[in-house]
Design an enzyme around this catalytic site. Structure first.
Site, PDB file in Angstrom:
ATOM      1  N   GLU A 114       6.392   9.226 -11.339  1.00 27.55           N
ATOM      2  CA  GLU A 114       5.591  10.183 -11.557  1.00 27.55           C
ATOM      3  C   GLU A 114       4.337   8.632 -10.130  1.00 27.55           C
ATOM      4  OE1 GLU A 114       5.456   6.746 -14.844  1.00 27.55           O
ATOM      5  OE2 GLU A 114       5.185   5.240 -14.007  1.00 27.55           O
ATOM      6  N   LYS A 116       2.863   6.581  -7.478  1.00 26.57           N
ATOM      7  CA  LYS A 116       2.586   4.793  -7.520  1.00 26.57           C
ATOM      8  C   LYS A 116       0.967   4.487  -7.413  1.00 26.57           C
ATOM      9  CE  LYS A 116       4.738   1.028  -5.427  1.00 26.57           C
ATOM     10  NZ  LYS A 116       3.315   0.574  -5.118  1.00 26.57           N
ATOM     11  N   ASP A 118      -1.993   3.019  -5.874  1.00 24.07           N
ATOM     12  CA  ASP A 118      -1.741   1.734  -4.840  1.00 24.07           C
ATOM     13  C   ASP A 118      -3.377   1.369  -4.858  1.00 24.07           C
ATOM     14  OD1 ASP A 118      -1.575   0.243  -2.569  1.00 24.07           O
ATOM     15  OD2 ASP A 118      -2.695   1.400  -1.373  1.00 24.07           O
ATOM     16  N   TYR A 230       0.419   2.623 -17.460  1.00 18.54           N
ATOM     17  CA  TYR A 230       1.455   3.161 -16.823  1.00 18.54           C
ATOM     18  C   TYR A 230       3.275   2.928 -17.900  1.00 18.54           C
ATOM     19  CZ  TYR A 230       1.499   0.106 -13.404  1.00 18.54           C
ATOM     20  OH  TYR A 230       0.916  -1.211 -12.217  1.00 18.54           O
ATOM     21  N   LYS A 319       8.207   5.037  -1.801  1.00 16.73           N
ATOM     22  CA  LYS A 319       7.081   4.890  -1.120  1.00 16.73           C
ATOM     23  C   LYS A 319       7.183   6.244   0.361  1.00 16.73           C
ATOM     24  CE  LYS A 319       5.691   0.900  -0.429  1.00 16.73           C
ATOM     25  NZ  LYS A 319       4.137   0.328  -0.215  1.00 16.73           N
ATOM     26  N   CYS A 413     -22.047 -14.844  22.975  1.00 12.54           N
ATOM     27  CA  CYS A 413     -22.664 -13.168  21.935  1.00 12.54           C
ATOM     28  C   CYS A 413     -22.583 -11.945  23.872  1.00 12.54           C
ATOM     29  CB  CYS A 413     -23.769 -12.905  21.851  1.00 12.54           C
ATOM     30  SG  CYS A 413     -24.241 -11.461  21.252  1.00 12.54           S
ATOM     31  N   CYS A 416     -26.140 -10.808  24.288  1.00 18.14           N
ATOM     32  CA  CYS A 416     -27.228 -11.903  24.104  1.00 18.14           C
ATOM     33  C   CYS A 416     -26.796 -13.299  25.622  1.00 18.14           C
ATOM     34  CB  CYS A 416     -28.337 -11.592  23.174  1.00 18.14           C
ATOM     35  SG  CYS A 416     -27.147 -13.281  22.769  1.00 18.14           S
ATOM     36  N   CYS A 435     -23.235 -14.056  15.661  1.00 21.40           N
ATOM     37  CA  CYS A 435     -24.463 -14.300  16.437  1.00 21.40           C
ATOM     38  C   CYS A 435     -25.632 -14.509  16.591  1.00 21.40           C
ATOM     39  CB  CYS A 435     -24.745 -12.778  17.576  1.00 21.40           C
ATOM     40  SG  CYS A 435     -26.280 -13.343  18.735  1.00 21.40           S
ATOM     41  N   CYS A 440     -31.303 -11.021  19.935  1.00 21.65           N
ATOM     42  CA  CYS A 440     -30.301 -10.798  20.550  1.00 21.65           C
ATOM     43  C   CYS A 440     -30.526  -8.977  20.509  1.00 21.65           C
ATOM     44  CB  CYS A 440     -28.814 -11.009  19.696  1.00 21.65           C
ATOM     45  SG  CYS A 440     -27.747  -9.650  19.861  1.00 21.65           S
TER      46      CYS A 440
HETATM   47  S1  IVH Z   1       5.712   0.534 -13.237  1.00 17.07           S
HETATM   48  C1  IVH Z   1       8.561  -3.715 -13.573  1.00 17.07           C
HETATM   49  N1  IVH Z   1       4.610   1.827 -12.139  1.00 17.07           N
HETATM   50  O1  IVH Z   1       3.616  -0.762  -8.259  1.00 17.07           O
HETATM   51  C2  IVH Z   1       7.744  -2.952 -12.625  1.00 17.07           C
HETATM   52  N2  IVH Z   1       4.025   0.135 -11.952  1.00 17.07           N
HETATM   53  O2  IVH Z   1       6.032  -2.177  -6.130  1.00 17.07           O
HETATM   54  C3  IVH Z   1       6.760  -2.163 -13.779  1.00 17.07           C
HETATM   55  N3  IVH Z   1       2.807   0.442  -9.775  1.00 17.07           N
HETATM   56  O3  IVH Z   1       3.720  -4.157  -9.791  1.00 17.07           O
HETATM   57  C4  IVH Z   1       5.853  -0.868 -12.714  1.00 17.07           C
HETATM   58  N4  IVH Z   1       1.641   2.520 -10.078  1.00 17.07           N
HETATM   59  O4  IVH Z   1       1.622  -2.705  -9.926  1.00 17.07           O
HETATM   60  C5  IVH Z   1       4.957   0.917 -12.242  1.00 17.07           C
HETATM   61  N5  IVH Z   1       3.139   3.803 -11.710  1.00 17.07           N
HETATM   62  C6  IVH Z   1       3.746   2.741 -11.512  1.00 17.07           C
HETATM   63  C7  IVH Z   1       3.006   1.706 -10.830  1.00 17.07           C
HETATM   64  C8  IVH Z   1       3.628   0.650 -10.876  1.00 17.07           C
HETATM   65  C9  IVH Z   1       1.983   1.603  -9.016  1.00 17.07           C
HETATM   66  C10 IVH Z   1       2.777  -0.849  -8.725  1.00 17.07           C
HETATM   67  C11 IVH Z   1       2.425  -1.886  -9.797  1.00 17.07           C
HETATM   68  C12 IVH Z   1       3.786  -2.924  -9.591  1.00 17.07           C
HETATM   69  C13 IVH Z   1       4.322  -2.735  -7.636  1.00 17.07           C
HETATM   70  C14 IVH Z   1       4.954  -3.122  -7.165  1.00 17.07           C
END
Ligand code: IVH
Length: 679
Positions: A114, A116, A118, A230, A319, A413, A416, A435, A440
């Site tokens: 799934e 990740k 950010d 998640y 990643k 600055c 000015c 500044c 200015c």
């Molecule tokens: S599972 C036991 N699923 O990534 C940890 N984490 O780098 C379970 N994150 O702390 C985390 N998307 O904040 C999980 N689909 C996803 C995620 C996810 C983002 C974050 C989460 C975690 C961090 C780890």
């Protein structure tokens, strides 16, 4: 309305709105029109005003933010929030699967993949299906209690969709997920921050984190935050679920947004294919996706594989490498903004990156520049941070030559020569070098350009070039000077034709009649963006009323938090600003608010904008009749007495509310006084 009738209507409205919120914010499939939704919502707000004890913490009206806090309380998690092992290598993903197979011999391992997300990790606790605490991750064991902020996120359910549970005992659930700032809203929030003189966010993740750190949940409610869930941290009292895929389905059915896509993979090759598919798909998601999370699907097998000190053995994050490019940084320049902020900018040998040619990148501020030790003459790696603003990630030290000299931040600055100071502004997360010379040239240019901008006074032709020329030739020092410009003077400017001069002067003239909120936004008061200026316009008929109000009065206005209130109040007390206002008044600018009038039209009447509390038994009117009369006269009925109450309408046997009103000095009316007030 009778109480019993109100109770029944309340349940119906809460239930209906919850379903509509879910359809709109989670499923992106609204069942009714916005207008119809607003009507139901307003009805609920009014009902809760008339019967305040009906309002519960999970009512849909609780999503607009509440009182500002002075600090966050610690919130321990029921089970720790762990992190994930990371890799950029497909080989290590195979190693991960092999390791697990060794730990669980003879087991068929099924993996899920799934996105990740950010964003910022959060933990929501539900007790007996109601959201009780929402917290940040903190140190993994204890986070900050940010419940008020999380409640403002429209897609987070304040109550779970029904699950009967297994025992009838207390049900507790901790749901884990990520709050994110949508990619789409990111450019807009940064543009607004520039306009309000605030520091920009480096990427959507910082924007989400910065928003959740706000102590004033009303400000958070204005940000377009969203959340995806998640996983489960803790569950007791609910029907047990055996695998991850089913948990996500359950979460979705209970009202949560879950990851955009889930792949269920029978072997590691399928996992790698899913990772590749996700890489192309992720660009279409509303959130930044910096990787793929691979998890063991079966929860019993997860239990058997266990955890290390910081991460589970049953999951791993792959990643994706960010799109980066290497180029030469030939010099560092300093940009002075409208508020005097000094921003270091990297001047680069142009390089193509993720769809466009980049020749400048932000170095954010002095601390950032020092931390990365960026020097003119360095080869640097640049990246599109959050796929939006190019930023310098790091220096390629192996390519550094003796000619690369450390950058000395100017002690005055560059524009000015004025003094610079490093003071933290209210609401800012770090100190910014500024500044301090109000006159200015860079600040003057910035203020004029901002005043003329489309979102502010909308003066055509008043862009960067015009502002620069006007300031350079000493024709304009502040925005009030625009109103004494003449054709002859404008024609002294280089490359200024008669036609453009006439158009510009016409635009300046038209701007005199613009509505108050545009003028307020145009003044460039710290933290006052266009949205805040409109709220002020709705609440004040005239600029003078606004200038005379106290911080407390300002603070009570919808969408105006403590930071904005302080900033406005201070601005109107500066002598230079008072003089500017007087010059604008003399020039004939409109200080009246049409937005205020619009609002007044809707609620015109002898009690327009007033709040009335009813208490005791009136001689002839029933409570409903009195409420009806108050509302017809433009007033609102409230259940409790506070400083905000305008009148208390008291009858026989009035108790504590009357006492409180007397103590606070609130105007008290009997029925005949009330009726004569209504005429
Ligand atoms: S599972 C036991 N699923 O990534 C940890 N984490 O780098 C379970 N994150 O702390 C985390 N998307 O904040 C999980 N689909 C996803 C995620 C996810 C983002 C974050 C989460 C975690 C961090 C780890």
């Amino acid at each position: 309305m009778e109480r019993s009738e109100a109770e029944a209507r309340h349940i119906k409205l809460v239930h209906g709105l919850r379903i509509h919120d879910h359809a709109y914010y989670v499923m992106a499939n609204p069942a009714i029109s916005d207008q119809e939704y607003d009507r139901l919502y307003r009805e609920l707000v009014d009902l809760e005003k008339a019967f305040p004890d009906l309002m519960t913490s999970d009512s849909p009206t609780q999503k607009v933010g509440g009182k500002a806090l002075s600090s966050f309380s610690p919130a321990p998690h029921l089970t720790p929030m762990m992190s994930l092992d990371n890799t950029y290598s497909e080989g290590e993903v195979r190693d991960f699967a092999n390791r697990l197979q060794k730990l669980l011999p003879n087991e068929k391992l099924i993996f899920t993949v799934e996105p990740k997300i950010d964003g910022v990790a959060v933990n929501l606790r539900y007790e007996n299906d109601r959201l009780t605490i929402g917290a940040t991750r903190g140190d993994g064991t204890t986070g900050d209690d940010i419940t008020a902020n999380l409640k403002t996120i429209r897609s987070i359910p304040l109550a779970l969709h029904f699950d009967a549970g297994i025992t009838g005992a207390k049900k507790i659930l901790e749901v884990r997920g990520e709050v994110y700032f949508p990619k789409q809203g990111f450019a807009k929030v940064n543009a607004e921050r520039v306009a309000a003189g605030e520091e920009t966010f480096a990427n959507p993740r910082n924007a989400a984190a910065g928003s959740l750190k706000q102590l004033d949940s009303k400000l958070v409610a204005q940000r377009p935050l969203d959340a995806v869930f998640y996983g489960i941290g803790h569950s007791s009292g609910y029907t047990p679920i055996s695998n991850h895929q089913k948990w996500l389905e359950w979460l979705n059915n209970s009202g949560f947004k879950t990851p955009e896509r889930l792949w269920v993979c029978q072997n590691i090759d399928e996992v790698l294919t899913a990772i590749h598919e996700l890489d192309t798909l992720r660009k279409t998601f509303r959130y930044e996706t910096d990787g793929a999370v691979i998890k063991l699907n079966d929860l019993a097998l997860r239990e058997r594989s266990g955890v290390t000190s910081k991460a589970p053995r049953w999951a791993m994050a792959y990643k994706y490498a960010a799109e980066q490019a290497e180029t030469l940084l030939h010099s560092i320049s300093i940009q002075v903004g409208r508020t005097g902020a000094l921003t270091p900018v990297a001047e680069l040998t142009p390089v193509f990156l993720a769809g466009s040619t980049i020749s400048r990148a932000t170095l954010h501020n002095e601390d950032e520049l020092r931390r990365k030790d960026v020097r003119a003459g360095d080869t640097v790696v640049i990246e599109k941070a959050g796929e939006v603003i190019p930023a310098v990630v790091r220096v390629v030290l192996e390519k550094r030559t003796d000619r690369a000299v450390p950058f000395l931040f100017p002690s005055s600055c560059p524009e000015c020569g004025g003094k610079v100071s490093k003071e933290m502004q209210a609401g800012e997360s770090g100190a910014v070098l500024r500044c301090t010379n109000y006159f200015c040239a860079a600040q003057m240019r910035g203020r004029i350009e901002h005043w003329c901008a489309r979102g502010a006074m909308d003066i055509e032709g008043g862009g960067e070039v015009m502002a620069r020329q006007l300031v350079q030739h000493g024709l304009v020092k502040d925005v009030s000077d625009l109103y004494s410009l003449t054709m002859e003077r404008l024609l002294t400017l280089e490359r200024m034709g008669e036609k453009s001069a006439r158009n510009f002067l016409e635009g300046v003239e038209i701007s005199k009649g613009r509505d108050l909120w545009r003028l307020l936004f145009g003044l460039g008061i710290f933290h006052v963006g266009a949205g805040g200026a409109k709220s002020l316009g709705r609440n004040f008929a005239h600029l003078d009323d606004l200038a005379a109000s106290s911080v407390e009065q300002l603070n009570e206005i919808d969408d105006v938090g403590a930071v904005i209130a302080q900033s406005l109040h201070a601005w109107f007390r500066e002598e230079l600003n008072q003089q500017l206002i007087e010059r604008l008044r003399k020039a004939g600018l409109n200080f009246k608010s049409a937005l205020y009038k619009e609002r007044a039209l809707v609620t015109s009447g002898p009690l327009s904008g007033k709040t009335v509390v009813l208490t005791g038994t009136l001689p002839t009117l029933t409570r409903e009749q009195a409420t009806e009369k108050i509302e017809a006269a433009g007033g609102k009925v409230s259940g409790s007495v506070s400083k905000k109450t305008d009148y208390v309408l008291a009858g026989e046997d009035a108790g504590s509310k009357l006492e409180k009103a007397q103590k606070l000095g609130v105007h008290i009316l009997n029925e005949s006084q009330f009726l004569s007030l209504l005429g």
